[in-house]
Design an enzyme around this catalytic site. Structure first.
Site, PDB file in Angstrom:
ATOM      1  N   GLY A  60       0.832  -1.202   0.000  1.00  0.00           N
ATOM      2  CA  GLY A  60       0.000   0.000   0.000  1.00  0.00           C
ATOM      3  C   GLY A  60       0.866   1.251   0.000  1.00  0.00           C
ATOM      4  O   GLY A  60       1.908   1.280   0.654  1.00  0.00           O
ATOM      5  N   ASP A 110       0.302   1.299   9.137  1.00  0.00           N
ATOM      6  CA  ASP A 110      -0.231   0.493  10.255  1.00  0.00           C
ATOM      7  C   ASP A 110       0.727   0.429  11.451  1.00  0.00           C
ATOM      8  O   ASP A 110       0.323   0.039  12.537  1.00  0.00           O
ATOM      9  CB  ASP A 110      -0.502  -0.941   9.793  1.00  0.00           C
ATOM     10  CG  ASP A 110      -1.628  -1.022   8.783  1.00  0.00           C
ATOM     11  OD1 ASP A 110      -2.271   0.013   8.537  1.00  0.00           O
ATOM     12  OD2 ASP A 110      -1.870  -2.117   8.246  1.00  0.00           O
TER      13      ASP A 110
END
Ligand code: F6P
Length: 342
Positions: A10, A127
């Site tokens: 990502g 994250d």
């Protein structure tokens, strides 16, 4: 030396800052040449290259995304994938590769290093769930975006006597929810590491309304209820690394709250907004330092390592230390936030 650079997984604010630092120091201090591989591991797999030098990295420091593009290609899931990568690296005269990515991209790098590919890893993910490093770049930007959203949502929640459920990213780890929830003054934070009890959440909601404030609930996309503890999926389809697409837990919780308490509840999904746009100063600083240290590791021929932040120092750790297991929120860290719940 000729050095290949790729970004996988990502996109994440700060990727361009890493690329810039790698190239600027590599050219200036070591006289290296660079080749950009496009689209993550698809680049070396399909020989997709782009020129990469000081000219190409000018002006990219504050830009989000990645000039090298990205994909979730897994060469280990493709017949002959590893051999093709080795052949293409050799054909381009590549002596070493800098791979910038999260658990999947660096997981591939870990295996390729074991198979003799000269690779240095740079940990990225909004994250913040990679082990071996105190923080990954991109996380700070994502937390700030989520915090600003929570700040803004407070006013609507108060004006309309509504419950607002804010769904943030975080597949297995609740770092974004925890940090933005604390910073934004959320009334409940729900994370994947701690299955939640909907009855308890409804109690918090009622209590919050009694004190004439409206509740804001921050939930990680990967959070699960104690009962029927399944993740909420957009679709069951898996990517090349076996990940399903998560999404919808916010709506699920909002509906349950409405049914149980009779209060109006709405969900807001922040999604890719958290990964977009310009990195914060902290992320530019961290990404730049990671890049500088990664190219020095290449110059030292210290392959199979990953750069990492420890305190305020950048260190090198074996790639497997970053990718072996995910860094999750510890129960005692979550418990600190509980005093604000309800
Ligand atoms: O790994 C970063 C991340 O943003 C996760 O938080 C999220 O689950 C996933 O990527 C989403 O991936 P995609 O953009 O490919 O749907």
């Amino acid at each position: 030396m000729r050095v290949g650079v790729l970004t996988g997984g990502g996109d994440c604010p700060g990727l361009n800052a890493v690329i810039r630092a790698v190239v600027r120091k590599g050219v200036k201090e070591y006289g290296f040449e660079f080749v950009g591989f496009l689209d993550g591991w698809r680049g070396p797999l399909e020989n997709l290259t782009t020129p990469l030098g000081v000219d190409q990295v000018r002006g990219i420091l504050p830009r989000g995304g990645t000039i090298l593009k990205s994909s979730r290609t897994n060469p280990f899931k493709i017949d002959g994938g590893v051999e093709r990568i080795k052949e293409n690296l050799a054909a381009n005269g590549i002596d070493a590769l800098v791979a910038i990515g999260g658990e999947d991209t660096l997981g591939v790098a870990t295996k390729l290093a074991d198979l003799g590919v000269n690779v240095v890893g740079v940990p990225k993910t909004i994250d913040n769930d990679l082990s071996g490093t105190d923080f990954t770049f991109g996380f700070d930007t994502a937390v700030n975006i989520a915090m600003e959203a929570i700040d803004r949502l407070h006013t609507t929640a108060e004006s309309h006597h509504r419950v607002l459920v804010v769904e943030v990213m975080g597949r297995h780890a609740g770092w974004i929810a925890l940090h933005s929830g604390i910073a934004g003054g959320a009334n409940v934070v729900l994370i994947p590491e701690q299955p939640f009890d909907i009855t308890k959440i409804c109690d918090y909601v009622e209590r919050r309304f009694q004190s004439h404030y409206s509740p804001i609930i921050v939930v990680s996309e990967g959070a699960v209820p104690v009962e029927g503890g399944e993740m909420t999926l957009v679709s069951g389809e898996k990517d090349a690394f076996g990940h399903v697409r998560l999404g919808g837990i916010g709506d699920r919780i909002a509906k349950e709250i409405e049914d149980r308490t009779g209060k109006e509840a709405r969900a807001v999904v922040l999604g890719h907004v958290q990964r977009g746009g310009t990195p914060t100063a902290f992320d530019r600083w961290l990404a730049t330092r990671f890049g500088l240290h990664a190219i020095t590791a290449v110059a030292d021929k210290d392959f199979g390592c990953m750069v990492a932040l420890r305190g305020t120092s950048i260190v090198r750790v074996p790639l497997i230390e970053g990718t072996g297991e995910l860094k999750l929120v510890r129960p005692e860290e979550y418990a600190e936030a509980e005093v604000f719940f309800g």
